[in-house]
Scaffold this motif. Sequence first.
Motif, PDB file in Angstrom:
ATOM      1  N   HIS A 272      -3.317  15.197 -23.271  1.00 30.85           N
ATOM      2  CA  HIS A 272      -1.971  15.743 -23.058  1.00 30.85           C
ATOM      3  C   HIS A 272      -1.453  15.376 -21.665  1.00 30.85           C
ATOM      4  N   GLU A 273      -2.361  15.406 -20.682  1.00 32.46           N
ATOM      5  CA  GLU A 273      -1.946  15.060 -19.317  1.00 32.46           C
ATOM      6  C   GLU A 273      -1.437  13.621 -19.259  1.00 32.46           C
ATOM      7  N   ALA A 274      -2.193  12.703 -19.852  1.00 33.01           N
ATOM      8  CA  ALA A 274      -1.834  11.288 -19.785  1.00 33.01           C
ATOM      9  C   ALA A 274      -0.519  11.007 -20.508  1.00 33.01           C
ATOM     10  N   LYS A 275      -0.396  11.520 -21.716  1.00 33.97           N
ATOM     11  CA  LYS A 275       0.813  11.239 -22.488  1.00 33.97           C
ATOM     12  C   LYS A 275       2.015  12.003 -21.950  1.00 33.97           C
ATOM     13  N   GLY A 276       1.784  13.250 -21.537  1.00 34.09           N
ATOM     14  CA  GLY A 276       2.893  14.068 -21.040  1.00 34.09           C
ATOM     15  C   GLY A 276       3.507  13.518 -19.775  1.00 34.09           C
ATOM     16  N   ILE A 277       2.685  13.083 -18.831  1.00 29.02           N
ATOM     17  CA  ILE A 277       3.232  12.575 -17.573  1.00 29.02           C
ATOM     18  C   ILE A 277       3.898  11.222 -17.778  1.00 29.02           C
ATOM     19  N   THR A 278       3.387  10.431 -18.729  1.00 27.88           N
ATOM     20  CA  THR A 278       4.032   9.151 -19.057  1.00 27.88           C
ATOM     21  C   THR A 278       5.440   9.378 -19.571  1.00 27.88           C
ATOM     22  N   GLU A 279       5.591  10.323 -20.482  1.00 30.30           N
ATOM     23  CA  GLU A 279       6.904  10.604 -21.064  1.00 30.30           C
ATOM     24  C   GLU A 279       7.877  11.104 -20.009  1.00 30.30           C
ATOM     25  N   ARG A 280       7.407  11.954 -19.089  1.00 32.85           N
ATOM     26  CA  ARG A 280       8.307  12.478 -18.047  1.00 32.85           C
ATOM     27  C   ARG A 280       8.744  11.402 -17.072  1.00 32.85           C
ATOM     28  N   LEU A 281       7.837  10.531 -16.678  1.00 34.52           N
ATOM     29  CA  LEU A 281       8.204   9.450 -15.760  1.00 34.52           C
ATOM     30  C   LEU A 281       9.153   8.466 -16.423  1.00 34.52           C
ATOM     31  N   GLU A 282       8.955   8.252 -17.707  1.00 30.77           N
ATOM     32  CA  GLU A 282       9.846   7.362 -18.457  1.00 30.77           C
ATOM     33  C   GLU A 282      11.267   7.923 -18.474  1.00 30.77           C
ATOM     34  N   ARG A 283      11.395   9.215 -18.731  1.00 31.39           N
ATOM     35  CA  ARG A 283      12.720   9.848 -18.737  1.00 31.39           C
ATOM     36  C   ARG A 283      13.365   9.789 -17.358  1.00 31.39           C
ATOM     37  N   LEU A 284      12.564  10.049 -16.328  1.00 35.77           N
ATOM     38  CA  LEU A 284      13.082  10.014 -14.963  1.00 35.77           C
ATOM     39  C   LEU A 284      13.566   8.613 -14.605  1.00 35.77           C
ATOM     40  N   LEU A 285      12.809   7.600 -14.994  1.00 38.90           N
ATOM     41  CA  LEU A 285      13.190   6.214 -14.718  1.00 38.90           C
ATOM     42  C   LEU A 285      14.485   5.868 -15.436  1.00 38.90           C
ATOM     43  N   ARG A 286      14.622   6.332 -16.661  1.00 39.12           N
ATOM     44  CA  ARG A 286      15.840   6.079 -17.443  1.00 39.12           C
ATOM     45  C   ARG A 286      17.055   6.711 -16.765  1.00 39.12           C
ATOM     46  N   THR A 287      16.894   7.946 -16.304  1.00 36.21           N
ATOM     47  CA  THR A 287      17.992   8.636 -15.629  1.00 36.21           C
ATOM     48  C   THR A 287      18.377   7.921 -14.335  1.00 36.21           C
ATOM     49  N   THR A 288      17.373   7.497 -13.572  1.00 34.94           N
ATOM     50  CA  THR A 288      17.631   6.798 -12.309  1.00 34.94           C
ATOM     51  C   THR A 288      18.361   5.482 -12.553  1.00 34.94           C
ATOM     52  N   ALA A 289      17.943   4.737 -13.585  1.00 33.65           N
ATOM     53  CA  ALA A 289      18.578   3.457 -13.895  1.00 33.65           C
ATOM     54  C   ALA A 289      20.008   3.647 -14.382  1.00 33.65           C
ATOM     55  N   THR A 290      20.242   4.661 -15.210  1.00 36.50           N
ATOM     56  CA  THR A 290      21.588   4.931 -15.720  1.00 36.50           C
ATOM     57  C   THR A 290      22.512   5.326 -14.584  1.00 36.50           C
ATOM     58  N   THR A 291      22.011   6.159 -13.679  1.00 34.08           N
ATOM     59  CA  THR A 291      22.812   6.583 -12.516  1.00 34.08           C
ATOM     60  C   THR A 291      23.178   5.377 -11.656  1.00 34.08           C
ATOM     61  N   ALA A 292      22.209   4.469 -11.439  1.00 36.64           N
ATOM     62  CA  ALA A 292      22.477   3.266 -10.643  1.00 36.64           C
ATOM     63  C   ALA A 292      23.538   2.399 -11.308  1.00 36.64           C
ATOM     64  N   ALA A 293      23.508   2.300 -12.634  1.00 34.62           N
ATOM     65  CA  ALA A 293      24.499   1.504 -13.353  1.00 34.62           C
ATOM     66  C   ALA A 293      25.900   2.115 -13.217  1.00 34.62           C
ATOM     67  N   LYS A 294      25.988   3.440 -13.308  1.00 34.04           N
ATOM     68  CA  LYS A 294      27.288   4.099 -13.191  1.00 34.04           C
ATOM     69  C   LYS A 294      27.848   3.949 -11.780  1.00 34.04           C
ATOM     70  N   GLU A 295      26.974   4.063 -10.770  1.00 37.77           N
ATOM     71  CA  GLU A 295      27.429   3.888  -9.397  1.00 37.77           C
ATOM     72  C   GLU A 295      27.918   2.452  -9.158  1.00 37.77           C
ATOM     73  N   LYS A 296      27.208   1.506  -9.759  1.00 44.91           N
ATOM     74  CA  LYS A 296      27.604   0.097  -9.621  1.00 44.91           C
ATOM     75  C   LYS A 296      28.959  -0.144 -10.280  1.00 44.91           C
ATOM     76  N   GLU A 297      29.156   0.462 -11.420  1.00 43.09           N
ATOM     77  CA  GLU A 297      30.428   0.296 -12.148  1.00 43.09           C
ATOM     78  C   GLU A 297      31.581   0.942 -11.398  1.00 43.09           C
ATOM     79  N   ALA A 298      31.279   2.045 -10.672  1.00 44.39           N
ATOM     80  CA  ALA A 298      32.330   2.753  -9.950  1.00 44.39           C
ATOM     81  C   ALA A 298      32.753   2.048  -8.682  1.00 44.39           C
ATOM     82  N   ARG A 299      31.910   1.145  -8.165  1.00 45.54           N
ATOM     83  CA  ARG A 299      32.237   0.466  -6.912  1.00 45.54           C
ATOM     84  C   ARG A 299      33.298  -0.618  -7.117  1.00 45.54           C
TER      85      ARG A 299
END
Length: 299
Positions: A272-299
């Motif tokens: 559970h530790e291995a799979k759970g932390i993988t899923e959370r980091l994946e979601r965090l990375l997705r959010t960070t990338a989406t935010t970067a794309a929106k900021e780039k589009e707004a510039r």
Amino acid sequence: MPPQAAPPAPARPAPVAFVPAPYGRTTGYAPPPEALVETTTRLRPVRDRRSAGRTAAAAACAVLGSGLIGGALAGVWLAASEPGKPAEPVGYAEARELWHNAPVDALFPRTLPGPGAGPGAADRTWTRIVVAPDAPCSPAVLAKGLLTAVEPLGCERVLRATYTDATASSVITVGLVFTRADATAQRTLGEGLTARLGQDVPPALSGPSTVAARFGDRQRASWWTSAPADLPVVVTAVSGFADGRAVDAPQPADKATAKGRTDAVAQSGLGHEAKGITERLERLLRTTATTAAKEKEAR
């Protein structure tokens, strides 16, 4: 008069030994400082806020160039809609550069909550205790099978960190493998990746003076590998006992979390530790990338 004796020096406090709390108990636990390796990690550049004048100039340029940009984007969308060329998900291109554009705390938070990530949907909280410098793709930081799978796609860089759970009874090394894969190749890569790689256990990252000091190859107990279709990244995690005990046969997380398992790895929740932390980091990375794309589009 005889000289007066100097006042005695204040006594130094006795060092306090760090003793991990028993599994399942969290009261009073405070994780030790991160390993020295973190201080050598290359700092990620953080963009400064723009001044009002620069912001106004950027806005003017955006208005004047909107026609050209719109035409260029239309061409990209039309090309992406051709057969065999699926459109890149939002943030896909930006995610490829996060290994040097995002601060380390954005990719590997110092504290990572995992609600419902433990056995029986128990909550988890992971604390970062080690961060390694970014590294080239090599057998030192990647399992052999994964390295073979990502090299043809253009393996860019590998970031790794090690976490411990709230009881300091388990340790988990996580990795972010950044590639140059296009959306089609990434989608193919992610299909049943862990099963296709077999016993391809990621390397452990230990940390001197931390609860992960004895976390090595023999201590790896369970692992998980994921290649999300919407990010040019492979996320890995390998877990083990913090007390340094060896494990003869590491198990993939889906096997270690199967119902009815009574072995120590399954009962301890390391799958559970291995799979759970993988899923959370994946979601965090997705959010960070989406935010970067929106900021780039707004510039």
